[in-house]
Motif scaffolding. Sequence first.
Motif, PDB file in Angstrom:
ATOM      1  N   ILE A   6       0.830  -1.202   0.000  1.00  0.00           N
ATOM      2  CA  ILE A   6       0.000   0.000   0.000  1.00  0.00           C
ATOM      3  C   ILE A   6       0.869   1.257   0.000  1.00  0.00           C
ATOM      4  N   SER A  29      -2.706  -4.113  -4.789  1.00  0.00           N
ATOM      5  CA  SER A  29      -2.447  -3.892  -3.361  1.00  0.00           C
ATOM      6  C   SER A  29      -3.708  -4.106  -2.531  1.00  0.00           C
ATOM      7  N   SER A  45      -4.359  -6.917   0.302  1.00  0.00           N
ATOM      8  CA  SER A  45      -4.800  -6.499   1.638  1.00  0.00           C
ATOM      9  C   SER A  45      -6.043  -7.278   2.069  1.00  0.00           C
ATOM     10  N   SER A  61      -8.920   7.971   0.897  1.00  0.00           N
ATOM     11  CA  SER A  61      -7.878   7.794  -0.113  1.00  0.00           C
ATOM     12  C   SER A  61      -8.093   8.741  -1.293  1.00  0.00           C
ATOM     13  N   ARG A 111      -1.799   4.611   3.506  1.00  0.00           N
ATOM     14  CA  ARG A 111      -1.846   3.507   4.471  1.00  0.00           C
ATOM     15  C   ARG A 111      -2.940   3.742   5.511  1.00  0.00           C
ATOM     16  N   LEU A 118      -6.503   3.208   3.763  1.00  0.00           N
ATOM     17  CA  LEU A 118      -6.840   1.854   3.347  1.00  0.00           C
ATOM     18  C   LEU A 118      -6.783   0.848   4.497  1.00  0.00           C
TER      19      LEU A 118
END
Length: 254
Positions: free
Chosen positions: A61, A116, A120, A134, A209, A212
Motif C-alpha cells: 500500500i 495492493s 490487503s 484515499s 496507508r 486503506l
Amino acid sequence: MGIIFRISSYEDRASYQSHYLGMVWEYLYPLIQICIYWLVFGVGLKHGQSNGVDYLPWMMIGITPWFFMNRATLDASKSIYQRVGMVSKMKFPVSALPTIKIVSNLSSFWTMLVISVVVSLLYGIRPSIYWFESIYYFICMLVFLLAFGIFNSAVSVLIRDYHVLLQSVMRMLFYLSGVLFNFESGAFPPIVTRILQLNPFFYVVSGFRESLMGQGWFWQRPTLTLEFWLFVLFFLLVGSHLHYKFRSRFVDLI
C-alpha cells in the motif's frame, strides 16, 4: 486537457514499442521490485508485521504511490528538454509538459493499487469508511506532483546537472519516506521522527496507508497537513514564476 491525455497515451505506447512484452513491463517491473523488498525486509529481516498489520500488504500500500510519485517526478523533471523539438516548432504550453508525464504514469498506478487492495483483502484487511479518505490523498498526490513537476522541469533546463542530483535525492527519499520502514514506531528519537515527517512524500505514503487500513483521518494530523500544503504552495509559486520568466528562453537554454 484532451491533448494531454492523447499525448500521454502515445508516449506510453512509444516507450515500449520495441519490447516483446510491451506495456506489460509497466506492471511487471514494480511487481518484481515488491517481491524483492518483501523477501529481503519482510522475510529475511523478519519484519513480519507493522502496527499489527502483516508486512506485505503494509509495504504494498505504501510502495504503490511511491513508485508512481518517483517515476512521475523524474519524468516530469526532464519533460521540457525532451520535447524541445515540439516546443520550438509549434505554439504549445510548456507548463503542460510535466502534466503529460504525470498522466502517462497513472495507468500503472491504478493497476498496482488494485493489486495492493486485493492482497490487503487476502490478509484480512476489510473495507471501511476510511477508504473514502484515499480520494483526498490521491488529490494531494496529483497536486503535489504537478507543483513539484513544474518546479523541477524549469530548474532542470536552467541547471542541467539538476536532474542527476534529483535522481540521487529520490533514491535517498525512498528509504526516508516510510516506504519500507515504519519510523513512527518509536525506534527513532522524536526529533529525528519529526524531521522525517516533514517529507511531503511521506505524507502521501502514510496517508494511503491510514486510509486503506482504517487508522485515522487526515484532520487528526493538522500540523502535517498544513506543512504538506505549504510545500505544495512553495513549489507551485516558485515553479510558475520560473516558467513565466524563462518560457521564451527555454529553447535557447537547451
